[in-house]
Design a protein around this motif. Structure first.
Motif: not given
Length: 163
Positions: A58-72, A107-114
């Motif tokens: 699995l590629i886990k993580g949250r955009l705006g937290d521990d992942l950047d746009v390139a990783a997403g 659907f992108v797992n992301s922080t509210p400000d991402f």
């Protein structure tokens, strides 16, 4: 290129394009719950959401937290590869049956400000165009969500037209 009645020329072209891009499709993932991976209705293939997974991990993580746009975007590309694996299965192993990619829902797992969900989902959209050319251009949504199954970074569902 002219299609034969069986689409053999298109199948060869798509397989060649995948090889040229250095892409080997994974095995179609099995459902993780009580649903089917795809439904074929007439000339449309509806593929259930494919979570970000590569090489069985699995590629886990949250955009705006521990992942950047390139990783997403890389996670979205992995989802797209799984979509193509499901499509190949739905088409009896013949990707040459594709008429066009109709729609992707991301659907992108992301922080509210991402707010860069479109750039993340481009990882999937770009792959469809790289593989299928103009037939890979599609309608799309890119939505930020608070969480995704198993903590994955991205999930993408697809709608494809086949012959």
């Amino acid at each position: 290129m002219t299609l034969s009645p069986t689409g053999a020329a298109m199948t060869i072209a798509i397989e060649s394009r995948l090889a040229e891009l250095g892409i080997t499709l994974p095995d179609a993932p099995t459902p993780a719950a009580n649903y089917v991976p795809y439904l074929v209705i007439g000339d449309m293939v509806h593929i259930s959401g494919q979570i970000s997974m590569a090489d069985g991990a699995l590629i886990k993580g949250r955009l705006g937290d521990d992942l950047d746009v390139a990783a997403g975007a890389n996670a979205a590309r992995a989802c797209a590869l799984n979509l193509l694996a499901q499509l190949k299965s739905a088409c009896g192993g013949d990707l040459g049956r594709l008429v066009r990619v109709v729609k992707l829902g991301g659907f992108v797992n992301s922080t509210p400000d991402f707010t860069d969900q479109p750039e993340v989902v481009n990882g999937a959209s770009n792959l469809m165009v790289e593989v299928f050319g103009d037939a890979g251009r599609h309608a799309r949504s890119a939505v930020g969500v608070a969480a995704l199954p198993r903590g994955v970074a991205v999930e993408i569902e697809g709608l494809f037209q086949i012959n």
